[in-house]
Design a protein around this motif. Structure first.
Motif, short mmCIF file in Angstrom:
data_model
loop_
_atom_site.label_atom_id
_atom_site.label_comp_id
_atom_site.label_asym_id
_atom_site.label_seq_id
_atom_site.Cartn_x
_atom_site.Cartn_y
_atom_site.Cartn_z
N ASN A 111 23.18 53.50 47.15
CA ASN A 111 23.79 53.88 47.74
C ASN A 111 23.26 54.78 49.50
N GLY A 112 21.48 54.12 49.28
CA GLY A 112 21.35 54.19 50.63
C GLY A 112 20.34 55.42 50.49
N MET A 113 20.98 56.62 48.92
CA MET A 113 19.07 57.02 48.40
C MET A 113 18.88 57.41 47.00
N GLN A 114 19.55 56.65 46.55
CA GLN A 114 19.05 56.42 45.32
C GLN A 114 20.68 55.76 44.50
N TRP A 115 20.14 55.23 43.63
CA TRP A 115 20.94 54.58 42.47
C TRP A 115 22.11 55.18 41.59
N VAL A 116 23.76 54.75 41.72
CA VAL A 116 24.18 54.96 40.98
C VAL A 116 25.21 54.02 40.38
N ILE A 117 25.90 54.64 39.71
CA ILE A 117 26.83 53.86 38.60
C ILE A 117 27.51 53.44 39.13
N ASN A 118 28.33 51.65 39.20
CA ASN A 118 29.23 51.46 39.47
C ASN A 118 30.50 51.71 38.25
N ALA A 119 31.29 52.91 38.68
CA ALA A 119 32.39 53.00 37.89
C ALA A 119 33.59 51.85 37.31
N GLU A 120 33.23 50.90 37.25
CA GLU A 120 33.93 49.36 37.52
C GLU A 120 33.21 48.84 36.33
N LYS A 121 31.32 49.09 37.09
CA LYS A 121 31.25 47.97 35.86
C LYS A 121 30.69 48.81 34.44
N GLN A 122 30.44 49.52 35.01
CA GLN A 122 30.04 50.75 33.64
C GLN A 122 31.58 50.11 33.25
N ALA A 123 32.25 50.43 32.92
CA ALA A 123 32.99 50.06 32.10
C ALA A 123 33.10 48.32 31.62
N GLU A 124 32.82 47.89 32.31
CA GLU A 124 32.98 46.84 31.97
C GLU A 124 31.61 46.57 30.94
N LEU A 125 30.61 47.43 31.73
CA LEU A 125 29.82 47.69 30.07
C LEU A 125 30.26 47.68 28.99
N LYS A 126 30.43 49.31 29.20
CA LYS A 126 31.23 49.28 27.99
C LYS A 126 32.09 48.81 26.91
N ALA A 127 32.69 48.11 27.54
CA ALA A 127 34.08 47.26 27.11
C ALA A 127 32.84 46.09 26.35
N SER A 128 32.07 45.84 26.76
CA SER A 128 31.16 44.70 26.31
C SER A 128 30.71 45.01 24.56
N GLN A 129 29.78 45.94 24.80
CA GLN A 129 28.98 46.72 24.41
C GLN A 129 30.01 46.77 23.01
N GLN A 130 30.91 47.52 23.32
CA GLN A 130 32.34 47.97 21.90
C GLN A 130 32.70 46.26 21.59
N ALA A 131 32.75 45.43 22.14
CA ALA A 131 33.17 44.23 21.63
C ALA A 131 31.85 43.53 20.88
N GLN A 132 31.03 43.77 20.79
CA GLN A 132 29.88 43.24 20.06
C GLN A 132 29.73 43.83 19.07
N VAL A 133 30.50 45.44 19.03
CA VAL A 133 30.24 45.99 17.33
C VAL A 133 31.34 46.02 17.09
N TRP A 134 32.32 46.01 17.09
CA TRP A 134 33.49 45.45 16.49
C TRP A 134 33.02 43.94 15.44
N GLU A 135 33.07 42.46 16.16
CA GLU A 135 32.24 41.61 15.54
C GLU A 135 31.23 42.27 14.46
#
Length: 243
Positions: A111-135
């Motif tokens: 963001n010009g000063m620090q790294w910030v989590i992109n909420a949309e991308k974070q949601a995608e990451l969590k959904a991907s991890q949830q799918a992995q664990v469910w398998e």
């Protein structure tokens, strides 16, 4: 102290402390050298002392004086555009569009000063991890159902692999069949008649239903976990042979 003329030649002979640089003009240390009258200093040697060492900087000879130059050699820096990285090998400032701050993951934006989590991308990451664990949970359920069942009336464990299951199904389609000597999981034999087959089939069904319920319970709990990859789904399964 030995004096030098305007051309840099010694007006007398003797020893003198000099400050030297390496091939990159970086201060490398002080030493004592002998200068003969009419002679000059050795290459890359200077009479004036450099400033004190400064953390994060190198001391370099530039424009006939000592200068502080940023020193990030050995540091890994990260692109604020695409998060790629490289190790700095040369003196100087961190290149434009790079930072020494490491991003937490591939779902961060600068963001010009620090790294910030992109909420949309974070949601995608969590959904991907949830799918992995469910398998993995489903795989555990499948493996559990093929690791044997215990029939209390004969105090024996019966195989429940896919081939054994097909054999049980086939036997149940027969109206009558002779009692069979059936090999159990401890390599002993029992008399398998219709009553025992019915009991065995019911145990398999009950275990499967219990494991399906347990899998769904773990799925719901895992979906609530902050970090799905750390969720422990090892509990609550029906008992299997050897466990």
């Amino acid at each position: 102290m030995i004096q030098f003329d305007q051309q840099g030649f010694a007006l007398e002979s003797g020893e003198i402390t000099v400050y030297q640089t390496n091939s990159n003009n970086e201060f490398s240390g002080a030493t004592t050298e002998f200068v003969s009258v009419g002679g000059g200093l050795s290459a890359n040697s200077y009479l004036d002392a450099p400033p004190n060492v400064k953390n994060g900087f190198a001391i370099v000879r530039e424009n006939n004086s000592w200068q502080y130059v940023e020193d990030h050699r050995g540091e890994t820096v990260y692109s604020t555009v695409d998060r790629s990285s490289f190790e700095i090998k040369e003196l100087g400032k961190i290149p434009e569009n790079y930072t020494a701050v490491k991003p937490e993951n591939d779902y961060c934006d600068w963001n010009g000063m620090q790294w910030v989590i992109n909420a949309e991308k974070q949601a995608e990451l969590k959904a991907s991890q949830q799918a992995q664990v469910w398998e993995k949970i489903k795989q555990k359920r499948h493996e559990n159902g093929r690791a044997g069942v215990y029939v209390e009336s004969v105090d024996k464990w019966f195989h429940t692999d896919d081939n054994s299951r097909q054999q049980y199904i086939f036997l149940r389609t027969l109206e009558n069949y002779s009692t069979l000597q059936w090999k159990t999981m401890d390599n002993s034999f029992v008399a398998l008649d219709k009553a025992l087959l019915d009991e065995l089939s019911l145990v398999i069904l009950n275990n499967e239903q219990a494991d399906f319920t347990n899998a769904e319970t773990h799925r719901l709990n895992m979906l609530q976990a902050e970090n799905p990859l750390d969720y422990d789904f090892s509990t609550g399964w029906s008992e299997t042979y050897g466990n």
